[in-house]
Motif scaffolding. Structure first.
Motif, PDB file in Angstrom:
ATOM      1  N   ASN A 184      -6.628  16.694  19.805  1.00  0.00           N
ATOM      2  CA  ASN A 184      -5.969  17.670  18.931  1.00  0.00           C
ATOM      3  C   ASN A 184      -6.836  18.895  18.647  1.00  0.00           C
ATOM      4  O   ASN A 184      -6.379  19.832  17.994  1.00  0.00           O
ATOM      5  CB  ASN A 184      -5.434  16.990  17.670  1.00  0.00           C
ATOM      6  CG  ASN A 184      -4.141  16.238  17.990  1.00  0.00           C
ATOM      7  OD1 ASN A 184      -3.289  16.736  18.726  1.00  0.00           O
ATOM      8  ND2 ASN A 184      -4.019  15.020  17.487  1.00  0.00           N
ATOM      9  N   ASN A 207      -5.571   9.607   9.510  1.00  0.00           N
ATOM     10  CA  ASN A 207      -6.799  10.243  10.007  1.00  0.00           C
ATOM     11  C   ASN A 207      -6.439  11.642  10.520  1.00  0.00           C
ATOM     12  O   ASN A 207      -6.500  11.912  11.719  1.00  0.00           O
ATOM     13  CB  ASN A 207      -7.385   9.362  11.126  1.00  0.00           C
ATOM     14  CG  ASN A 207      -8.736   9.846  11.594  1.00  0.00           C
ATOM     15  OD1 ASN A 207      -9.308  10.770  11.024  1.00  0.00           O
ATOM     16  ND2 ASN A 207      -9.244   9.233  12.654  1.00  0.00           N
ATOM     17  N   THR A 212       0.044  14.630  25.510  1.00  0.00           N
ATOM     18  CA  THR A 212      -0.975  13.750  24.917  1.00  0.00           C
ATOM     19  C   THR A 212      -0.324  12.522  24.297  1.00  0.00           C
ATOM     20  O   THR A 212      -0.308  12.352  23.078  1.00  0.00           O
ATOM     21  CB  THR A 212      -1.770  14.531  23.841  1.00  0.00           C
ATOM     22  OG1 THR A 212      -0.835  15.104  22.899  1.00  0.00           O
ATOM     23  CG2 THR A 212      -2.578  15.657  24.444  1.00  0.00           C
ATOM     24  N   ASP A 238     -10.143   4.589   3.428  1.00  0.00           N
ATOM     25  CA  ASP A 238     -10.105   4.061   4.802  1.00  0.00           C
ATOM     26  C   ASP A 238     -11.098   2.913   4.910  1.00  0.00           C
ATOM     27  O   ASP A 238     -11.979   2.752   4.074  1.00  0.00           O
ATOM     28  CB  ASP A 238     -10.443   5.165   5.821  1.00  0.00           C
ATOM     29  CG  ASP A 238      -9.826   4.888   7.191  1.00  0.00           C
ATOM     30  OD1 ASP A 238     -10.150   3.850   7.800  1.00  0.00           O
ATOM     31  OD2 ASP A 238      -9.020   5.713   7.649  1.00  0.00           O
ATOM     32  N   LYS A 262       0.817  -1.226   0.000  1.00  0.00           N
ATOM     33  CA  LYS A 262       0.000   0.000   0.000  1.00  0.00           C
ATOM     34  C   LYS A 262       0.846   1.270   0.000  1.00  0.00           C
ATOM     35  O   LYS A 262       0.336   2.353   0.256  1.00  0.00           O
ATOM     36  CB  LYS A 262      -0.993  -0.049   1.159  1.00  0.00           C
ATOM     37  CG  LYS A 262      -2.081  -1.100   0.890  1.00  0.00           C
ATOM     38  CD  LYS A 262      -3.155  -1.155   1.934  1.00  0.00           C
ATOM     39  CE  LYS A 262      -4.126  -2.296   1.596  1.00  0.00           C
ATOM     40  NZ  LYS A 262      -5.174  -2.463   2.584  1.00  0.00           N
ATOM     41  N   SER A 319      -5.743   6.544  16.474  1.00  0.00           N
ATOM     42  CA  SER A 319      -7.210   6.672  16.592  1.00  0.00           C
ATOM     43  C   SER A 319      -7.970   5.385  16.273  1.00  0.00           C
ATOM     44  O   SER A 319      -9.183   5.318  16.415  1.00  0.00           O
ATOM     45  CB  SER A 319      -7.696   7.781  15.649  1.00  0.00           C
ATOM     46  OG  SER A 319      -7.563   7.379  14.302  1.00  0.00           O
ATOM     47  N   GLU A 366      -5.947  -1.062  -2.674  1.00  0.00           N
ATOM     48  CA  GLU A 366      -5.155   0.080  -3.140  1.00  0.00           C
ATOM     49  C   GLU A 366      -4.103  -0.317  -4.177  1.00  0.00           C
ATOM     50  O   GLU A 366      -3.816   0.448  -5.089  1.00  0.00           O
ATOM     51  CB  GLU A 366      -4.518   0.807  -1.943  1.00  0.00           C
ATOM     52  CG  GLU A 366      -5.543   1.677  -1.216  1.00  0.00           C
ATOM     53  CD  GLU A 366      -5.273   1.892   0.267  1.00  0.00           C
ATOM     54  OE1 GLU A 366      -4.666   2.907   0.618  1.00  0.00           O
ATOM     55  OE2 GLU A 366      -5.688   1.031   1.083  1.00  0.00           O
TER      56      GLU A 366
HETATM   57  N1  LIG Z   1      -1.906  14.902  20.266  1.00  0.00           N
HETATM   58  C1  LIG Z   1      -1.161  13.955  19.691  1.00  0.00           C
HETATM   59  N2  LIG Z   1      -1.378  13.645  18.417  1.00  0.00           N
HETATM   60  C2  LIG Z   1      -0.614  12.705  17.805  1.00  0.00           C
HETATM   61  C3  LIG Z   1       0.401  12.031  18.519  1.00  0.00           C
HETATM   62  C4  LIG Z   1       0.608  12.365  19.880  1.00  0.00           C
HETATM   63  O1  LIG Z   1       1.473  11.807  20.560  1.00  0.00           O
HETATM   64  N3  LIG Z   1      -0.196  13.327  20.439  1.00  0.00           N
HETATM   65  N4  LIG Z   1       1.143  11.066  17.895  1.00  0.00           N
HETATM   66  C5  LIG Z   1       1.352  11.195  16.476  1.00  0.00           C
HETATM   67  C6  LIG Z   1       1.921   9.977  15.909  1.00  0.00           C
HETATM   68  S1  LIG Z   1       3.287   9.348  16.682  1.00  0.00           S
HETATM   69  C7  LIG Z   1       1.468   9.411  14.790  1.00  0.00           C
HETATM   70  S2  LIG Z   1       2.356   8.127  14.072  1.00  0.00           S
HETATM   71  C8  LIG Z   1       0.274   9.932  14.119  1.00  0.00           C
HETATM   72  C9  LIG Z   1      -0.591   8.846  13.513  1.00  0.00           C
HETATM   73  O2  LIG Z   1      -1.537   9.428  12.710  1.00  0.00           O
HETATM   74  P1  LIG Z   1      -2.433   8.554  11.723  1.00  0.00           P
HETATM   75  O3  LIG Z   1      -1.594   7.564  10.989  1.00  0.00           O
HETATM   76  O4  LIG Z   1      -3.245   9.500  10.943  1.00  0.00           O
HETATM   77  O5  LIG Z   1      -3.298   7.760  12.799  1.00  0.00           O
HETATM   78  P2  LIG Z   1      -4.251   6.522  12.790  1.00  0.00           P
HETATM   79  O6  LIG Z   1      -5.278   6.812  13.810  1.00  0.00           O
HETATM   80  O7  LIG Z   1      -3.467   5.268  12.964  1.00  0.00           O
HETATM   81  O8  LIG Z   1      -4.934   6.556  11.376  1.00  0.00           O
HETATM   82  C10 LIG Z   1      -4.656   5.650  10.380  1.00  0.00           C
HETATM   83  C11 LIG Z   1      -5.897   5.418   9.554  1.00  0.00           C
HETATM   84  O9  LIG Z   1      -5.553   4.464   8.540  1.00  0.00           O
HETATM   85  C12 LIG Z   1      -6.668   3.617   8.343  1.00  0.00           C
HETATM   86  N5  LIG Z   1      -6.243   2.381   7.674  1.00  0.00           N
HETATM   87  C13 LIG Z   1      -6.009   1.160   8.220  1.00  0.00           C
HETATM   88  N6  LIG Z   1      -5.689   0.280   7.249  1.00  0.00           N
HETATM   89  C14 LIG Z   1      -5.703   0.947   6.074  1.00  0.00           C
HETATM   90  C15 LIG Z   1      -5.444   0.575   4.722  1.00  0.00           C
HETATM   91  O10 LIG Z   1      -5.123  -0.554   4.426  1.00  0.00           O
HETATM   92  N7  LIG Z   1      -5.551   1.552   3.790  1.00  0.00           N
HETATM   93  C16 LIG Z   1      -5.907   2.831   4.106  1.00  0.00           C
HETATM   94  N8  LIG Z   1      -5.984   3.730   3.122  1.00  0.00           N
HETATM   95  N9  LIG Z   1      -6.191   3.200   5.371  1.00  0.00           N
HETATM   96  C17 LIG Z   1      -6.068   2.275   6.344  1.00  0.00           C
HETATM   97  C18 LIG Z   1      -7.206   3.413   9.734  1.00  0.00           C
HETATM   98  O11 LIG Z   1      -8.539   2.931   9.695  1.00  0.00           O
HETATM   99  C19 LIG Z   1      -7.054   4.808  10.344  1.00  0.00           C
HETATM  100  O12 LIG Z   1      -8.211   5.583  10.170  1.00  0.00           O
HETATM  101  O13 LIG Z   1      -0.533  10.632  15.073  1.00  0.00           O
HETATM  102  C20 LIG Z   1       0.135  11.673  15.690  1.00  0.00           C
HETATM  103  N10 LIG Z   1      -0.819  12.421  16.506  1.00  0.00           N
END
Ligand SMILES: Nc1nc2c(c(=O)[nH]1)N[C@H]1C(S)=C(S)[C@@H](COP(=O)(O)OP(=O)(O)OC[C@H]3O[C@@H](n4cnc5c(=O)[nH]c(N)nc54)[C@H](O)[C@@H]3O)O[C@H]1N2
Ligand SMILES: Nc1nc2c(c(=O)[nH]1)N[C@H]1C(S)=C(S)[C@@H](COP(=O)(O)OP(=O)(O)OC[C@H]3O[C@@H](n4cnc5c(=O)[nH]c(N)nc54)[C@H](O)[C@@H]3O)O[C@H]1N2
Ligand SMILES: [Mo]
Length: 666
Positions: free
Chosen positions: A634, A378, A557, A403, A113, A566, A454
């Motif tokens: 956030n 997300n 956080t 998603d 992917k 999430s 995908e």
């Molecule tokens: N306040 C605050 N915010 C943070 C953080 C924090 O410590 N504090 N940490 C940060 C960190 S370390 C990270 S890594 C980021 C993560 O940020 P994101 O990667 O945006 O977080 P996820 O909630 O894992 O969202 C991933 C999405 O991918 C979807 N998904 C799952 N499988 C597939 C697939 O096969 N294909 C597709 N297209 N989608 C799929 C899931 O359903 C989910 O909705 O967030 C950050 N945000």
């Protein structure tokens, strides 16, 4: 009759667990850990098992959804592809490919992917997050690059040999369960595990010693330790002389550091810091295992560099059971190359900082962004300043979100495409955070009728967009091409890669040969590369952001135990819990169970309080990941960035509290 199929967990996690999936007829009935995996050994967590619930969830998206007059309607895949192709063509005609923005994260850690990046490169290059940019860990990655030249880590087996292991801003009991075994091994061998974390986490409780540093105060702590070690001569002069450069400049910084600030900056007594310096310098070998929480600050990179310096002055680099480990990219260095090669087709490039995606989408000109593609991410919930990210996605003329579920981000899209589950397609799973293993995940069942994964979707889009250069090959051929360098370098066959977990065995102890990948070939206390980035060349003390007038508490956080970001908050309706120290709660008459409005410059959310001695005074702690329906953290955070790597500085947001007059609902 059921059969067992080998698979693996694609969550954005350290562990990359191997699964044994039980399939009855055409249905997955159980997901278990694979005992044959050398690291994960049959133990998996609730989030891994939850792939089964997600596979058959009634809320799972199965058909493309198009927004018509503010409402989603189901459309066919043919129609969805027609709409995407038409919009892509139009935006390219009117504003060129830079009018397209691609936002992706690591919501799925499988190779197949990653073709989204390849597609947009073959399209000529679109607006993308800055290559050094990350929501996650990049301040630490880039900081270590300055000191060591690149980023290498010890694996858990080697770290088990430590006599003193400092878990610095890391919480493996919640985020990396298989690492707990290494902690236990150190303790069993008579070594000590020390946890430096503002909060008394479960990891801190399992450790021999918890050091509750003030958030953002790690640089001050590291500089105080350095001063103590240098003053008492507990340094490895031979290592410094032979394998480092810039020590004199660093020494000046250490001597200029004002020791009278230490207690206020770290929240720790000098005596405790002296003891820590003593334990770290006298254990042989001693390791530091860095987490990602501690670098999500505007001084996050400098703090990591200050800690790297401790490893170097004590000669704990290149030693089995030692090191300053931030992550383990051994296998991923050999996985992403094929997709990266497609960068040769990039003719146009425009980048934006991932923390500032809203700013970019709202304000980009020449050209404006008229087409947005979001996948494996997300951002509404995970990027700072939720309300502004929502506004920004709405403002873009046309947006596609791929998603498995209708996330808060998907809700804002013009078109939502369903994603397949890990059990529906074959893939190679890997982690660049910790596990050195590459694991093949076999397809277990068919995806819902008509669904286009995908990998196949981008082949179709490439054909429709007449991208003759795009490698429209079968999944197997794609994997074989991607792994060619790995197979050549390590003499492993493709069949072997598919059969069982594979790890590179070459370099168990990073920097054992003391040949660093810096311009000088040595560990660099003083780095020209840092200067080129406009940053202080010498490892230095940086106080960072320490207060915000009118907002007395710092908001941290970090990550929750039961959800990967999430993803597992999908069905969660309970308000987030805000952890507060009694000293902060008492004056506001807040008790455990009180409803509290947490208010920042950016927004406000309603939380339930937990008043606990585990929390440090002056800090509010809410784990991240809850969806907007329950209260996304956030909403509160600011879109600040760190000193290094365009990393999001989530934990430099400050808040005030107001005890809510709302009646607590059932
Ligand atoms: N306040 C605050 N915010 C943070 C953080 C924090 O410590 N504090 N940490 C940060 C960190 S370390 C990270 S890594 C980021 C993560 O940020 P994101 O990667 O945006 O977080 P996820 O909630 O894992 O969202 C991933 C999405 O991918 C979807 N998904 C799952 N499988 C597939 C697939 O096969 N294909 C597709 N297209 N989608 C799929 C899931 O359903 C989910 O909705 O967030 C950050 N945000
Ligand atoms: N269960 C679970 N596992 C996960 C994830 C998840 O969301 N849930 N996410 C995955 C991802 S994307 C990531 S990036 C990793 C994160 O893995 P970790 O780095 O282990 O976890 P974090 O929660 O980001 O931060 C670790 C600790 O840093 C502490 N901390 C915060 N500020 C400071 C500071 O200034 N100094 C010090 N010394 N400590 C501080 C926090 O209190 C927290 O306990 O975990 C991965 N694994
Ligand atoms: Mo992350």
């Amino acid at each position: 009759m059921s059969k067992i199929v080998r698979s693996a967990c694609p969550l954005d996690c350290f562990d990359a667990c191997a699964f044994l999936v039980e399939v009855e007829g055409e249905k997955v009935v159980q997901v278990k850990g694979d005992p044959d995996h050398p690291v994960t050994r049959g133990i998996i967590c609730s989030k891994g098992r939850a792939h089964l619930e997600r596979l058959y969830s009634g809320e799972r998206l199965k058909k493309p959804l198009k927004k018509v007059m503010g409402q989603f309607v189901e459309i066919s895949w043919d129609e969805a592809i027609d709409v995407i192709v038409e919009k892509l063509r139009r935006v390219i005609e009117t504003s060129g490919p830079l009018g397209i923005a691609h936002v992706h994260d690591c919501g799925y850690s499988g190779l197949s992917k990653s073709v989204d990046a390849m597609f947009f490169n073959h399209l000529g290059g679109v607006s993308v997050e800055s290559s050094g940019g990350s929501l996650c860990w990049k301040a630490g990655i880039v900081a270590q690059k300055m000191d060591f030249g690149t980023q290498k880590g010890h694996d858990a087996e080697d770290l088990s040999k430590s006599k003193c292991m400092i878990l610095w801003g890391r919480n493996p009991v919640a985020t990396n369960i298989h690492f707990v075994k290494a902690m236990r091994a150190v303790q069993k061998n008579g070594g000590r595990v020390i946890c430096i974390d503002p909060f008394k986490t479960k990891t801190a409780k399992l450790s021999d010693w918890h050091i509750p540093v003030k958030p953002g105060g790690d640089g001050a702590l590291a500089f105080a330790m350095a001063r103590i070690l240098i003053d008492s001569g507990k340094i490895d002069r031979a290592f410094i002389d032979q394998h480092t450069i810039g020590y004199e400049a660093y020494l000046k910084e250490v001597m200029a550091f004002d020791m009278s600030l230490v207690e206020s900056r770290t929240g720790l007594a000098l005596e405790e810091i002296k003891r820590l310096a003593d334990v770290y310098s006298s254990a042989e070998p001693a390791s530091i295992v860095l987490g990602y929480g501690m670098q999500r600050y505007q001084n996050g990179g400098n703090n990591i560099r200050a800690i790297d310096a401790l490893g170097a002055i004590t000669g704990n680099i290149g030693v089995s059971g030692g090191g300053v480990t931030y992550s383990n990219k051994s296998i991923s260095n050999y996985v992403a190359g094929y997709v990266e090669e497609s960068e040769a087709f990039v003719k146009h490039k425009r980048t934006f900082k991932p923390a500032k995606v809203a700013d970019f989408l709202l304000n980009a000109v020449d050209p404006q962004v008229n087409f947005l593609w979001v996948a494996k991410a997300n951002p509404v919930v995970q990027v700072p300043d939720t309300s502004r990210v929502e506004e920004a996605i709405r403002k873009v003329g046309f947006s596609v979100v791929v998603d498995m579920f209708l996330t808060d981000t998907a809700k804002e899209a013009s078109l939502v495409l369903p994603a397949t589950s890990i059990f529906e397609e074959s893939d190679f799973i890997f982690s660049s955070m910790y596990s050195p293993y590459l694991v093949y995940a076999n397809q277990c069942v068919q995806s819902p009728e008509g669904m286009i994964g995908e990998y196949d979707l981008f082949k179709i889009l490439a054909e429709r967009m007449k991208l003759d250069t795009y490698p429209a090959v079968s999944r197997d051929v794609f994997f074989r091409k991607a792994f060619a360098p790995l197979m050549d370098s390590f003499g492993v066959t493709y069949e072997a890669l598919c059969q069982k977990p594979f790890a590179i065995d070459a370099e168990r102890v990073p920097w054992a040969d003391h040949k660093f990948e810096t311009p000088s070939g040595k560990f660099e206390f003083e780095s020209k590369r840092a200067a080129e980035l406009g940053l202080p060349s010498t490892i230095c003390y940086d106080a960072g952001k320490t207060e915000e007038p009118g907002y007395p508490l710092r908001l941290i956080t970090p990550h929750a135990a039961h959800s990967t970001n999430s993803q597992h908050f999908k069905d969660h309706m309970k308000r987030p819990v805000v952890y507060l120290a009694p000293q902060d709660a008492r004056p506001l008459e807040i008790e455990t169970g009180s409803l509290v409005s947490v208010i920042s410059k950016r927004g406000e959310i309603l939380c339930e309080a937990e008043v606990t001695e585990a929390a440090i005074e002056g800090t509010a702690r809410i784990t991240e990941g809850t969806w907007c329906k329950a209260g996304a953290v956030n909403i509160l955070t600011e879109d600040l960035t760190c000193d290094y790597g365009d990393q999001a500085a989530y934990y430099d947001t400050f808040v005030k509290l107001s005890k809510s007059t709302f009646v607590k609902d059932a």
